[in-house]
Scaffold this active site. Structure first.
Site, PDB file in Angstrom:
ATOM      1  CD1 TRP A 325      -3.001   1.444   0.844  1.00  0.00           C
ATOM      2  CD2 TRP A 325      -1.415   2.452   2.057  1.00  0.00           C
ATOM      3  NE1 TRP A 325      -3.453   2.706   1.174  1.00  0.00           N
ATOM      4  CE2 TRP A 325      -2.503   3.351   1.913  1.00  0.00           C
ATOM      5  CE3 TRP A 325      -0.298   2.868   2.777  1.00  0.00           C
ATOM      6  CZ2 TRP A 325      -2.496   4.618   2.481  1.00  0.00           C
ATOM      7  CZ3 TRP A 325      -0.291   4.140   3.327  1.00  0.00           C
ATOM      8  CH2 TRP A 325      -1.383   4.999   3.183  1.00  0.00           C
ATOM      9  CG  HIS A 326       3.387   2.293   3.286  1.00  0.00           C
ATOM     10  ND1 HIS A 326       2.680   1.303   3.936  1.00  0.00           N
ATOM     11  CD2 HIS A 326       3.432   3.346   4.143  1.00  0.00           C
ATOM     12  CE1 HIS A 326       2.339   1.734   5.143  1.00  0.00           C
ATOM     13  NE2 HIS A 326       2.772   2.965   5.292  1.00  0.00           N
ATOM     14  N   GLY A 327       3.744   1.809  -1.389  1.00  0.00           N
ATOM     15  CA  GLY A 327       4.407   2.188  -2.629  1.00  0.00           C
ATOM     16  C   GLY A 327       4.641   1.021  -3.555  1.00  0.00           C
ATOM     17  CG  PHE A 485       3.391   6.555   0.867  1.00  0.00           C
ATOM     18  CD1 PHE A 485       4.342   6.045  -0.005  1.00  0.00           C
ATOM     19  CD2 PHE A 485       3.788   6.959   2.128  1.00  0.00           C
ATOM     20  CE1 PHE A 485       5.659   5.934   0.386  1.00  0.00           C
ATOM     21  CE2 PHE A 485       5.104   6.842   2.530  1.00  0.00           C
ATOM     22  CZ  PHE A 485       6.040   6.338   1.659  1.00  0.00           C
TER      23      PHE A 485
END
Length: 485
Positions: A325-327, A485
């Site tokens: 999800w963060h990247g 993000f």
């Protein structure tokens, strides 16, 4: 538009005055003002991506209406599928399309084939990960019958695009935030003053602490092969503080602004730097995201039910998804997996729910055991940031190998000497941060208890000291880390 910009310093007072003193008697007009101001706030960055927010709002508003009317369970499932497919599809295209294409090409190249597939020049819309999850929470909760569908499109669209938390959270649940748009809001002086305190503390954390730490951290991470082991270890510690102050600073400002406008957002951080275990750290870090994953992914997968193997599998899946999800980078997947491996032992032993009370409650100092627990947890998390901060896997590998090989101590002193002014400034303000947050570790935010300080001269002296430190010692106007993000 950045919270730490001149434009926002002009924008917010104008909205505040109109909101409370011009249109305060009409709830619908108030909500319309919030909607329009949120679109201006977001469009200031790139107006073209407003179409994505509007499109996502239309889809989920329509899905919610149809879910309220649908009687057959199959039809309800199809409606939920439409919402999930469109929202995750948009997120996947803008954030992960090139990652999957590049990974696909690399995999075939390793076997001697070079597919003729090209990546696209895609600009990642700011905040898409945050508002996508926010709208999904609405569709899922309406499907689960935990929330009545909204029939007020202005309130719903304002909920999706609410500018204080639009681009970096907290990720608000529809069950908490949406009903607040339906009720008439009364100006509360005490709540507004405390909102200003929280904004002030958030700006201090971001502009003074995080942005000054950035001046030390960036050269270390950008040139790991030129740094000594001690400097690289210092970089891990300082980045751990930098990302906390940067991200929690945004949350504090967002919550403070919301309180000025009569809204209450959920707490997103509970002093995670003082966590005594990995479980406590994750309970108190980016709470809105971790609870979103828990309620909408982890528990539906089976959660901690079943065999230890099933618990372990679900935990690793959850943390891997959290990392992704963060990247769109393998470094974030490694970061998530490593945190999952850290978390799993306490979860398997049923000890992940320990330390629910604030540390050293009613005590001035932590015990030796508590200090050791804080120290160990801090460094375990700090090691994961080798992956989180790195540009790619090769960069993280280089950082790690340099820690093991570059053991020349004199280079450490040389680096500090060359950056002495920036280093001392960052250390001083970081010490202030730790002191204030330790004193108020049982409060909603770092300055919450300041109103109790007597006499009033001391209180206002603290306010002025923080304000002047922001104006005089604030770093360059830099975007918040989680914007990417």
């Amino acid at each position: 538009m950045l919270f730490n910009s001149i434009e926002f310093a002009i924008f917010l007072p104008i909205i505040f005055v109109i909101y409370w003193f011009v249109v305060n008697r009409n709830l619908k007009v108030q909500n319309l003002l919030l909607l329009l101001s949120s679109y201006i706030f977001y469009g200031w960055w790139d107006w073209r991506f407003l179409s994505l927010i509007i499109f996502s709002s239309i889809i989920d508003f329509t899905v919610g209406l149809q879910l309220g009317r649908a009687k057959k369970e199959l039809n309800r499932k199809w409606l939920l599928f439409i919402s999930i497919f469109i929202n995750i599809g948009l997120l996947g295209f803008f954030k992960y399309y090139n990652f999957f294409i590049e990974s696909f090409i690399d995999a075939f190249t390793a076997f001697g084939h070079s597919p003729n597939i090209h990546t696209l020049r895609i600009i990642l819309p700011v905040g898409i990960s945050f508002y996508t999850f926010q709208t999904l929470s609405y569709s899922i909760d309406v499907y689960r019958r935990k929330l009545e569908p909204s029939y007020d499109f202005i309130s719903f669209f304002a909920f999706v695009s609410f500018f204080p938390q639009l681009v970096a959270g907290p990720i608000e649940r529809a069950t908490n935030l949406l009903p607040q748009f339906y009720k008439k809001r009364q100006f509360n002086l005490e709540q507004s003053i405390d909102g200003l305190r929280q904004m002030l503390w958030g700006l201090f954390k971001k502009v003074v602490v995080a942005d000054n730490l950035c001046k030390i951290v960036d050269p270390i991470y950008n040139n790991p092969d030129e740094m000594s082991s001690l400097v690289l270890i210092l970089g891990l510690a300082l980045f751990s503080v930098q990302i906390y102050t940067d991200f929690s600073g945004y949350s504090d400002i967002a919550i403070g602004i919301s309180r000025l406008l009569g809204f209450n957002l959920k707490i997103n951080f509970r002093y995670p730097l003082f966590a005594r275990s990995i479980g406590e750290r994750w309970r108190n870090w980016h709470i809105s995201l971790s609870t979103w994953f828990r309620d909408y992914i982890y528990i539906p997968m089976g959660g901690s039910r079943g065999s230890n193997l099933n618990k372990f599998k679900n935990t690793l899946i959850l943390f891997t998804i959290s990392g992704f999800w963060h990247g769109a980078n393998w470094t974030f997947i490694c970061w998530g997996l490593l945190n999952g491996l850290y978390f799993a032992p306490s979860m398997l032993r049923g000890r992940n729910r320990r330390h629910l009370e604030p540390i050293s409650k009613s005590k001035i100092f932590p015990s030796f055991k508590e200090f050791t627990q804080i120290f160990t947890t801090f460094w375990l998390i700090a090691t994961t940031y080798i992956f989180f901060r790195a540009d790619n896997i090769q960069h993280s590998k280089q950082y790690f190998l340099s820690i093991l090989s570059n053991t020349e101590i004199r280079e450490s002193f040389r680096f500090i000497e060359n950056n002495l002014e920036d280093f001392l400034k960052a250390m001083f303000f970081t010490s202030i941060l730790f002191l204030v947050e330790w004193i108020n570790r049982d409060k909603p935010h770092g300055l919450h208890g300041v109103f109790e300080m007597k006499p009033i001269v001391v209180r206002w002296g603290l306010y002025l000291a923080i304000t002047f430190s922001i104006l005089i010692y604030g770093g360059e106007q830099a975007p918040f880390v989680y914007f990417q993000f």
